[in-house]
Design a protein around this motif. Sequence first.
Motif, PDB file in Angstrom:
ATOM      1  N   GLU A  62     106.337  20.599  -3.704  1.00  0.00           N
ATOM      2  CA  GLU A  62     105.952  21.742  -4.537  1.00  0.00           C
ATOM      3  C   GLU A  62     106.627  21.760  -5.909  1.00  0.00           C
ATOM      4  OE1 GLU A  62     104.094  25.025  -6.016  1.00  0.00           O
ATOM      5  OE2 GLU A  62     103.526  23.630  -4.430  1.00  0.00           O
ATOM      6  N   PRO A  63     107.919  21.400  -6.043  1.00  0.00           N
ATOM      7  CA  PRO A  63     108.522  21.394  -7.387  1.00  0.00           C
ATOM      8  C   PRO A  63     107.882  20.384  -8.338  1.00  0.00           C
ATOM      9  CG  PRO A  63     110.221  21.406  -5.700  1.00  0.00           C
ATOM     10  CD  PRO A  63     108.927  21.135  -4.999  1.00  0.00           C
ATOM     11  N   LEU A  64     107.196  19.363  -7.783  1.00  0.00           N
ATOM     12  CA  LEU A  64     106.565  18.336  -8.610  1.00  0.00           C
ATOM     13  C   LEU A  64     105.089  18.608  -8.868  1.00  0.00           C
ATOM     14  CD1 LEU A  64     108.027  15.166  -6.823  1.00  0.00           C
ATOM     15  CD2 LEU A  64     109.054  16.512  -8.648  1.00  0.00           C
ATOM     16  N   TRP A  65     104.558  19.677  -8.290  1.00  0.00           N
ATOM     17  CA  TRP A  65     103.120  19.940  -8.283  1.00  0.00           C
ATOM     18  C   TRP A  65     102.723  20.716  -9.541  1.00  0.00           C
ATOM     19  CZ3 TRP A  65     101.148  17.724  -3.868  1.00  0.00           C
ATOM     20  CH2 TRP A  65      99.778  17.868  -3.621  1.00  0.00           C
ATOM     21  N   ASN A  66     102.880  20.090 -10.705  1.00  0.00           N
ATOM     22  CA  ASN A  66     102.594  20.786 -11.956  1.00  0.00           C
ATOM     23  C   ASN A  66     102.458  19.780 -13.093  1.00  0.00           C
ATOM     24  OD1 ASN A  66     105.339  20.250 -13.048  1.00  0.00           O
ATOM     25  ND2 ASN A  66     105.965  21.656 -11.422  1.00  0.00           N
ATOM     26  N   ALA A  67     102.166  20.303 -14.287  1.00  0.00           N
ATOM     27  CA  ALA A  67     101.875  19.458 -15.440  1.00  0.00           C
ATOM     28  C   ALA A  67     103.065  18.626 -15.894  1.00  0.00           C
ATOM     29  CB  ALA A  67     101.393  20.330 -16.605  1.00  0.00           C
ATOM     30  N   GLN A  68     104.256  19.023 -15.536  1.00  0.00           N
ATOM     31  CA  GLN A  68     105.426  18.257 -15.951  1.00  0.00           C
ATOM     32  C   GLN A  68     105.490  16.895 -15.262  1.00  0.00           C
ATOM     33  OE1 GLN A  68     109.142  20.370 -15.528  1.00  0.00           O
ATOM     34  NE2 GLN A  68     110.378  18.634 -16.238  1.00  0.00           N
ATOM     35  N   TYR A  69     104.969  16.810 -14.048  1.00  0.00           N
ATOM     36  CA  TYR A  69     105.109  15.589 -13.270  1.00  0.00           C
ATOM     37  C   TYR A  69     103.775  14.917 -12.913  1.00  0.00           C
ATOM     38  CZ  TYR A  69     109.851  17.295 -12.713  1.00  0.00           C
ATOM     39  OH  TYR A  69     111.128  17.750 -12.969  1.00  0.00           O
ATOM     40  N   VAL A  70     102.677  15.647 -12.925  1.00  0.00           N
ATOM     41  CA  VAL A  70     101.386  15.090 -12.525  1.00  0.00           C
ATOM     42  C   VAL A  70     100.624  14.618 -13.762  1.00  0.00           C
ATOM     43  CG1 VAL A  70      99.155  15.567 -11.432  1.00  0.00           C
ATOM     44  CG2 VAL A  70     101.259  16.520 -10.451  1.00  0.00           C
ATOM     45  N   ASP A  71     100.162  13.359 -13.734  1.00  0.00           N
ATOM     46  CA  ASP A  71      99.380  12.816 -14.849  1.00  0.00           C
ATOM     47  C   ASP A  71      97.929  13.275 -14.758  1.00  0.00           C
ATOM     48  OD1 ASP A  71      99.091  10.625 -17.085  1.00  0.00           O
ATOM     49  OD2 ASP A  71      97.457  10.250 -15.657  1.00  0.00           O
ATOM     50  N   HIS A  72      97.330  13.117 -13.588  1.00  0.00           N
ATOM     51  CA  HIS A  72      95.955  13.578 -13.385  1.00  0.00           C
ATOM     52  C   HIS A  72      95.649  13.639 -11.898  1.00  0.00           C
ATOM     53  CE1 HIS A  72      95.215   9.205 -13.051  1.00  0.00           C
ATOM     54  NE2 HIS A  72      94.109   9.514 -12.404  1.00  0.00           N
ATOM     55  N   VAL A  73      94.523  14.240 -11.562  1.00  0.00           N
ATOM     56  CA  VAL A  73      94.083  14.378 -10.172  1.00  0.00           C
ATOM     57  C   VAL A  73      92.668  13.840 -10.067  1.00  0.00           C
ATOM     58  CG1 VAL A  73      93.580  16.001  -8.298  1.00  0.00           C
ATOM     59  CG2 VAL A  73      95.542  16.408  -9.815  1.00  0.00           C
ATOM     60  N   GLN A  74      92.393  13.079  -9.005  1.00  0.00           N
ATOM     61  CA  GLN A  74      91.046  12.573  -8.744  1.00  0.00           C
ATOM     62  C   GLN A  74      90.544  13.131  -7.408  1.00  0.00           C
ATOM     63  OE1 GLN A  74      90.535   8.293  -8.982  1.00  0.00           O
ATOM     64  NE2 GLN A  74      92.138   8.091 -10.525  1.00  0.00           N
ATOM     65  N   ILE A  75      89.296  13.585  -7.409  1.00  0.00           N
ATOM     66  CA  ILE A  75      88.641  14.005  -6.160  1.00  0.00           C
ATOM     67  C   ILE A  75      87.339  13.221  -6.051  1.00  0.00           C
ATOM     68  CG2 ILE A  75      87.702  15.913  -4.817  1.00  0.00           C
ATOM     69  CD1 ILE A  75      89.372  17.827  -6.477  1.00  0.00           C
ATOM     70  N   THR A  76      87.217  12.454  -4.989  1.00  0.00           N
ATOM     71  CA  THR A  76      86.029  11.616  -4.770  1.00  0.00           C
ATOM     72  C   THR A  76      85.390  11.935  -3.431  1.00  0.00           C
ATOM     73  OG1 THR A  76      86.878   9.761  -6.092  1.00  0.00           O
ATOM     74  CG2 THR A  76      85.199   9.248  -4.443  1.00  0.00           C
ATOM     75  N   VAL A  77      84.089  12.178  -3.442  1.00  0.00           N
ATOM     76  CA  VAL A  77      83.310  12.289  -2.198  1.00  0.00           C
ATOM     77  C   VAL A  77      82.132  11.336  -2.353  1.00  0.00           C
ATOM     78  CG1 VAL A  77      81.978  13.755  -0.661  1.00  0.00           C
ATOM     79  CG2 VAL A  77      84.021  14.672  -1.810  1.00  0.00           C
ATOM     80  N   ALA A  78      82.243  10.166  -1.742  1.00  0.00           N
ATOM     81  CA  ALA A  78      81.223   9.118  -1.881  1.00  0.00           C
ATOM     82  C   ALA A  78      80.445   8.979  -0.583  1.00  0.00           C
ATOM     83  CB  ALA A  78      81.886   7.791  -2.241  1.00  0.00           C
ATOM     84  N   GLU A  79      79.127   8.819  -0.720  1.00  0.00           N
ATOM     85  CA  GLU A  79      78.249   8.666   0.440  1.00  0.00           C
ATOM     86  C   GLU A  79      77.452   7.375   0.309  1.00  0.00           C
ATOM     87  OE1 GLU A  79      76.591  12.748   1.872  1.00  0.00           O
ATOM     88  OE2 GLU A  79      76.455  12.762  -0.310  1.00  0.00           O
ATOM     89  N   THR A  80      77.169   6.754   1.440  1.00  0.00           N
ATOM     90  CA  THR A  80      76.333   5.547   1.436  1.00  0.00           C
ATOM     91  C   THR A  80      74.876   5.878   1.711  1.00  0.00           C
ATOM     92  OG1 THR A  80      76.879   5.199   3.773  1.00  0.00           O
ATOM     93  CG2 THR A  80      78.223   4.027   2.148  1.00  0.00           C
ATOM     94  N   VAL A  81      74.619   7.074   2.218  1.00  0.00           N
ATOM     95  CA  VAL A  81      73.246   7.465   2.535  1.00  0.00           C
ATOM     96  C   VAL A  81      72.525   7.929   1.279  1.00  0.00           C
ATOM     97  CG1 VAL A  81      73.821   8.101   4.890  1.00  0.00           C
ATOM     98  CG2 VAL A  81      73.940   9.830   3.088  1.00  0.00           C
ATOM     99  N   GLY A  82      71.178   7.868   1.317  1.00  0.00           N
ATOM    100  CA  GLY A  82      70.375   8.391   0.223  1.00  0.00           C
ATOM    101  C   GLY A  82      69.833   9.765   0.569  1.00  0.00           C
ATOM    102  N   VAL A  83      68.688  10.105   0.009  1.00  0.00           N
ATOM    103  CA  VAL A  83      68.105  11.422   0.256  1.00  0.00           C
ATOM    104  C   VAL A  83      66.930  11.342   1.224  1.00  0.00           C
ATOM    105  CG1 VAL A  83      68.819  12.271  -1.993  1.00  0.00           C
ATOM    106  CG2 VAL A  83      66.549  11.265  -1.742  1.00  0.00           C
ATOM    107  N   ASN A  84      66.800  10.210   1.911  1.00  0.00           N
ATOM    108  CA  ASN A  84      65.684  10.017   2.839  1.00  0.00           C
ATOM    109  C   ASN A  84      65.500  11.217   3.756  1.00  0.00           C
ATOM    110  OD1 ASN A  84      67.173   7.563   2.091  1.00  0.00           O
ATOM    111  ND2 ASN A  84      65.469   6.513   3.061  1.00  0.00           N
ATOM    112  N   GLY A  85      64.306  11.779   3.769  1.00  0.00           N
ATOM    113  CA  GLY A  85      64.016  12.901   4.644  1.00  0.00           C
ATOM    114  C   GLY A  85      64.432  14.244   4.078  1.00  0.00           C
TER     115      GLY A  85
END
Length: 484
Positions: free
Chosen positions: A199-222
């Motif tokens: 928690e003491p490191l969870w801020n702009a002083q120590y974090v460069d950036h954050v990535q959130i990825t939700v990747a799927e292999t399926v398409g929109v079939n159906g």
Amino acid sequence: MVSRVIPVDPFDLVIFGGTGDLARRKILPGLFRRFLAGQMPPESRVIGAARSEYGDDEYRAEVKAALEEFIAKDSRPAKDVKAFLDRIHYVAIDATGKAGWSDLKKLLRSDVVQAFYFSVAPSLFGPLAERLHEWKCAVKDARIVVEKPFGRDLESARALNRTLGDHFDESQIYRIDHYLGKETVQNLMAVRFGNMLFEPLWNAQYVDHVQITVAETVGVNGRGAYYDKSGAMRDMVQNHLMQLLCLIAMEPPSRFDPDAVRDEKLKVIRALDPVDKNDIVRGQYVSEEDGESYLEQVEDPDSLTESFIAMKLNISNWRWAGVPFYLRTGKKLKARASEIAIVFKDAPHSIFGQELGRHRNILAIRLQPNEGITLGVTIKEPGPGGMRLVDVPLDMTFKDALGPDGDEIPDAYERLIMDVIRGNQTLFMRGDEVEAAWAWTDPLIKGWIERGERPKSYDVGSTGPEDAAVLMHREGRKWRDIKA
């Protein structure tokens, strides 16, 4: 390690849309696993409700078939299947008419917890709420569970909130997002707020950036007809990714309490800056194989709906000022993976010299597959030859760290349904939270519609459009590799 299973109070759970796909794939198998775990008291019942003219026995046969399809044979002993099916009932009902409602009212008990799961199209949420009220089916503290999509814009979300609010108090409405039921998502809060290390490191002083990825292999079939009216922004970013962003960025709540947690999540959404059009990349997948491209799977051959989106967000508050949050999600990508990565800044001075390369601590929270958390640390590479640095993971994959119980982590739906029965709304969205998310989302969608922007093409099995990589590269960063 022995996991503790705490039984809930006896309940009647009505599944509207009880013959539908979600009920068969997730809700009914999840309830059976909770039954096996000893979490369902003997007096509890599950009541399917749909238009099909079934009796109890016919519906039980449907439920049995669903268990056989979605639960391994060695995990469903015949005697347990029979005991579970004895708790199953069915009512043929017309969600928009009168048929079946008197039968449902007679079947329901008033001395147990009542929960009504709306596993139906959003257009039926309002009629179901109205009829539950009209026929006096629901007791004073009954709960309703509402699946996404909760509206398709701010106006429709407000209208739906008003309709539900006419018949149920906010404390009775459970807007479900299955991502919040994942073990790793909840562990994100435990890691942040239960460990002085982070928690003491969870801020702009120590974090460069954050990535959130939700990747799927399926398409929109159906699902082409639905998806083409939605797109990645409405289908994934406005709800799933927004919720993950809130849990990462929120301030510590005063206590682990539903409204305290949701108050802090709401503050994050309201602190989001508008997104510059140059910080958004939208894409559609293409393929050389017939029928595989996005435009071949939807009705409109000139559709401008995105199957991929990547964007850079900024949060205007003291904790996160200057820290970019990068979000991406898409279909037909190279691997199925969901991950949150907290990328910490470089050490202010390297005593080892620049020639040994750049090394960063990265806290990676993996939602799927193989839920777990890893912390990347830099150590000396073993062996002679001087000081050579290498990054290694401190791995907290649950099935390894927790022994046999790690393989028995409940599915998200199991956990969330049990929270409904307990009356715990911590992991469910509140009405004002949903509206705030749409208020931020709507201008972005309106902007690219007005500009008539066509999504960038990307190959099936790739990591998305090249422009998404450029979004990171222009600031000296890069996306983490998508791995199955």
